[in-house]
Design a protein around this motif. Structure first.
Motif, PDB file in Angstrom:
ATOM      1  N   ALA A  27       0.816  -1.217   0.000  1.00 47.63           N
ATOM      2  CA  ALA A  27       0.000   0.000   0.000  1.00 47.63           C
ATOM      3  C   ALA A  27       0.847   1.264   0.000  1.00 47.63           C
ATOM      4  O   ALA A  27       0.648   2.145  -0.828  1.00 47.63           O
ATOM      5  CB  ALA A  27      -0.940   0.006   1.211  1.00 47.63           C
ATOM      6  N   ALA A  28       1.785   1.366   0.902  1.00 45.40           N
ATOM      7  CA  ALA A  28       2.544   2.604   1.055  1.00 45.40           C
ATOM      8  C   ALA A  28       3.295   2.971  -0.220  1.00 45.40           C
ATOM      9  O   ALA A  28       3.264   4.127  -0.646  1.00 45.40           O
ATOM     10  CB  ALA A  28       3.505   2.495   2.235  1.00 45.40           C
ATOM     11  N   HIS A  29       3.937   2.010  -0.826  1.00 43.98           N
ATOM     12  CA  HIS A  29       4.697   2.295  -2.043  1.00 43.98           C
ATOM     13  C   HIS A  29       3.786   2.810  -3.141  1.00 43.98           C
ATOM     14  O   HIS A  29       4.091   3.805  -3.803  1.00 43.98           O
ATOM     15  CB  HIS A  29       5.439   1.032  -2.503  1.00 43.98           C
ATOM     16  CG  HIS A  29       6.286   1.270  -3.701  1.00 43.98           C
ATOM     17  ND1 HIS A  29       5.812   1.134  -4.976  1.00 43.98           N
ATOM     18  CD2 HIS A  29       7.571   1.670  -3.806  1.00 43.98           C
ATOM     19  CE1 HIS A  29       6.763   1.434  -5.835  1.00 43.98           C
ATOM     20  NE2 HIS A  29       7.846   1.749  -5.151  1.00 43.98           N
ATOM     21  N   ASP A  30       2.651   2.148  -3.344  1.00 42.99           N
ATOM     22  CA  ASP A  30       1.714   2.550  -4.401  1.00 42.99           C
ATOM     23  C   ASP A  30       1.126   3.933  -4.159  1.00 42.99           C
ATOM     24  O   ASP A  30       0.749   4.619  -5.097  1.00 42.99           O
ATOM     25  CB  ASP A  30       0.574   1.536  -4.520  1.00 42.99           C
ATOM     26  CG  ASP A  30       1.042   0.195  -5.060  1.00 42.99           C
ATOM     27  OD1 ASP A  30       2.162   0.120  -5.612  1.00 42.99           O
ATOM     28  OD2 ASP A  30       0.286  -0.786  -4.927  1.00 42.99           O
ATOM     29  N   LEU A  31       1.035   4.338  -2.891  1.00 49.07           N
ATOM     30  CA  LEU A  31       0.455   5.635  -2.538  1.00 49.07           C
ATOM     31  C   LEU A  31       1.501   6.736  -2.381  1.00 49.07           C
ATOM     32  O   LEU A  31       1.173   7.850  -1.991  1.00 49.07           O
ATOM     33  CB  LEU A  31      -0.343   5.511  -1.234  1.00 49.07           C
ATOM     34  CG  LEU A  31      -1.551   4.577  -1.275  1.00 49.07           C
ATOM     35  CD1 LEU A  31      -2.096   4.367   0.130  1.00 49.07           C
ATOM     36  CD2 LEU A  31      -2.627   5.150  -2.187  1.00 49.07           C
ATOM     37  N   GLY A  32       2.749   6.421  -2.650  1.00 50.71           N
ATOM     38  CA  GLY A  32       3.803   7.409  -2.479  1.00 50.71           C
ATOM     39  C   GLY A  32       4.182   7.599  -1.019  1.00 50.71           C
ATOM     40  O   GLY A  32       4.680   8.647  -0.634  1.00 50.71           O
ATOM     41  N   CYS A  33       3.932   6.617  -0.204  1.00 48.01           N
ATOM     42  CA  CYS A  33       4.240   6.588   1.228  1.00 48.01           C
ATOM     43  C   CYS A  33       3.731   7.836   1.958  1.00 48.01           C
ATOM     44  O   CYS A  33       4.499   8.666   2.421  1.00 48.01           O
ATOM     45  CB  CYS A  33       5.729   6.395   1.463  1.00 48.01           C
ATOM     46  SG  CYS A  33       6.035   5.731   3.111  1.00 48.01           S
ATOM     47  N   PRO A  34       2.402   7.975   2.067  1.00 43.96           N
ATOM     48  CA  PRO A  34       1.839   9.142   2.753  1.00 43.96           C
ATOM     49  C   PRO A  34       2.246   9.184   4.226  1.00 43.96           C
ATOM     50  O   PRO A  34       2.528   8.145   4.841  1.00 43.96           O
ATOM     51  CB  PRO A  34       0.329   8.950   2.607  1.00 43.96           C
ATOM     52  CG  PRO A  34       0.130   7.532   2.273  1.00 43.96           C
ATOM     53  CD  PRO A  34       1.389   7.042   1.628  1.00 43.96           C
ATOM     54  N   ASP A  35       2.276  10.376   4.779  1.00 40.60           N
ATOM     55  CA  ASP A  35       2.691  10.581   6.164  1.00 40.60           C
ATOM     56  C   ASP A  35       1.912   9.719   7.149  1.00 40.60           C
ATOM     57  O   ASP A  35       2.480   9.244   8.135  1.00 40.60           O
ATOM     58  CB  ASP A  35       2.546  12.053   6.564  1.00 40.60           C
ATOM     59  CG  ASP A  35       3.562  12.944   5.865  1.00 40.60           C
ATOM     60  OD1 ASP A  35       4.560  12.422   5.328  1.00 40.60           O
ATOM     61  OD2 ASP A  35       3.350  14.167   5.862  1.00 40.60           O
ATOM     62  N   ASP A  36       0.629   9.507   6.902  1.00 42.56           N
ATOM     63  CA  ASP A  36      -0.195   8.704   7.813  1.00 42.56           C
ATOM     64  C   ASP A  36       0.311   7.267   7.941  1.00 42.56           C
ATOM     65  O   ASP A  36       0.069   6.615   8.951  1.00 42.56           O
ATOM     66  CB  ASP A  36      -1.653   8.658   7.352  1.00 42.56           C
ATOM     67  CG  ASP A  36      -2.380   9.971   7.583  1.00 42.56           C
ATOM     68  OD1 ASP A  36      -1.821  10.865   8.259  1.00 42.56           O
ATOM     69  OD2 ASP A  36      -3.508  10.102   7.090  1.00 42.56           O
ATOM     70  N   LEU A  37       0.998   6.776   6.926  1.00 43.63           N
ATOM     71  CA  LEU A  37       1.471   5.393   6.949  1.00 43.63           C
ATOM     72  C   LEU A  37       2.910   5.255   7.435  1.00 43.63           C
ATOM     73  O   LEU A  37       3.367   4.147   7.692  1.00 43.63           O
ATOM     74  CB  LEU A  37       1.344   4.762   5.563  1.00 43.63           C
ATOM     75  CG  LEU A  37      -0.070   4.627   5.012  1.00 43.63           C
ATOM     76  CD1 LEU A  37      -0.031   3.939   3.658  1.00 43.63           C
ATOM     77  CD2 LEU A  37      -0.972   3.872   5.970  1.00 43.63           C
ATOM     78  N   LEU A  38       3.624   6.367   7.588  1.00 39.99           N
ATOM     79  CA  LEU A  38       5.028   6.296   7.972  1.00 39.99           C
ATOM     80  C   LEU A  38       5.283   5.533   9.271  1.00 39.99           C
ATOM     81  O   LEU A  38       6.228   4.740   9.334  1.00 39.99           O
ATOM     82  CB  LEU A  38       5.640   7.697   8.046  1.00 39.99           C
ATOM     83  CG  LEU A  38       5.891   8.373   6.697  1.00 39.99           C
ATOM     84  CD1 LEU A  38       6.439   9.777   6.909  1.00 39.99           C
ATOM     85  CD2 LEU A  38       6.826   7.556   5.837  1.00 39.99           C
ATOM     86  N   PRO A  39       4.472   5.724  10.333  1.00 42.96           N
ATOM     87  CA  PRO A  39       4.735   4.951  11.550  1.00 42.96           C
ATOM     88  C   PRO A  39       4.638   3.439  11.327  1.00 42.96           C
ATOM     89  O   PRO A  39       5.437   2.681  11.883  1.00 42.96           O
ATOM     90  CB  PRO A  39       3.661   5.441  12.528  1.00 42.96           C
ATOM     91  CG  PRO A  39       3.331   6.819  12.064  1.00 42.96           C
ATOM     92  CD  PRO A  39       3.420   6.726  10.558  1.00 42.96           C
ATOM     93  N   LEU A  40       3.686   3.010  10.520  1.00 35.30           N
ATOM     94  CA  LEU A  40       3.562   1.579  10.228  1.00 35.30           C
ATOM     95  C   LEU A  40       4.700   1.090   9.338  1.00 35.30           C
ATOM     96  O   LEU A  40       5.246   0.014   9.561  1.00 35.30           O
ATOM     97  CB  LEU A  40       2.217   1.278   9.572  1.00 35.30           C
ATOM     98  CG  LEU A  40       1.069   1.116  10.545  1.00 35.30           C
ATOM     99  CD1 LEU A  40      -0.265   1.253   9.845  1.00 35.30           C
ATOM    100  CD2 LEU A  40       1.162  -0.216  11.244  1.00 35.30           C
ATOM    101  N   VAL A  41       5.071   1.888   8.370  1.00 33.21           N
ATOM    102  CA  VAL A  41       6.169   1.519   7.483  1.00 33.21           C
ATOM    103  C   VAL A  41       7.467   1.389   8.284  1.00 33.21           C
ATOM    104  O   VAL A  41       8.270   0.494   8.043  1.00 33.21           O
ATOM    105  CB  VAL A  41       6.308   2.546   6.337  1.00 33.21           C
ATOM    106  CG1 VAL A  41       7.591   2.339   5.555  1.00 33.21           C
ATOM    107  CG2 VAL A  41       5.097   2.470   5.410  1.00 33.21           C
ATOM    108  N   GLY A  42       7.636   2.254   9.272  1.00 37.65           N
ATOM    109  CA  GLY A  42       8.832   2.198  10.113  1.00 37.65           C
ATOM    110  C   GLY A  42       8.924   0.938  10.951  1.00 37.65           C
ATOM    111  O   GLY A  42      10.010   0.551  11.376  1.00 37.65           O
ATOM    112  N   CYS A  43       7.799   0.293  11.189  1.00 39.97           N
ATOM    113  CA  CYS A  43       7.778  -0.951  11.977  1.00 39.97           C
ATOM    114  C   CYS A  43       7.786  -2.180  11.097  1.00 39.97           C
ATOM    115  O   CYS A  43       7.764  -3.302  11.599  1.00 39.97           O
ATOM    116  CB  CYS A  43       6.508  -0.991  12.839  1.00 39.97           C
ATOM    117  SG  CYS A  43       6.368   0.328  14.025  1.00 39.97           S
TER     118      CYS A  43
END
Length: 83
Positions: A27-43
């Protein structure tokens, strides 16, 4: 997709580390890694990928992923909090 995965993390039907990895990969990659997803991406990790040299235990990463998923869902408008 990210919200569905976050719901599964919060309702404990999906391992938090695996779920955050799915959010990062699907999801994050396809959406350009929006700020709302950064905490989840970091984990994002899978138990197979995790390495002790990272400094945090896998359980700490899972706890942080769970909290990040919960925070993401709490930001949804009240009518969209379905499971």
């Amino acid at each position: 997709m990210a919200y569905r995965i976050a719901r599964r993390i919060v309702n404990r039907s999906l391992d938090p580390a695996t779920g955050s990895h799915l959010i990062r990969a699907d999801a994050a990659h396809d959406l350009g890694c929006p700020d709302d997803l950064l905490p989840l991406v970091g984990c994002a990790s899978t138990p197979e990928d995790w390495d002790e040299s990272w400094g945090d235990s896998i359980e700490t990463l899972k706890k942080e992923a769970y909290e990040a998923a919960e925070h993401l869902l709490n930001r949804l408008p009240s009518g969209e909090h379905t499971t």
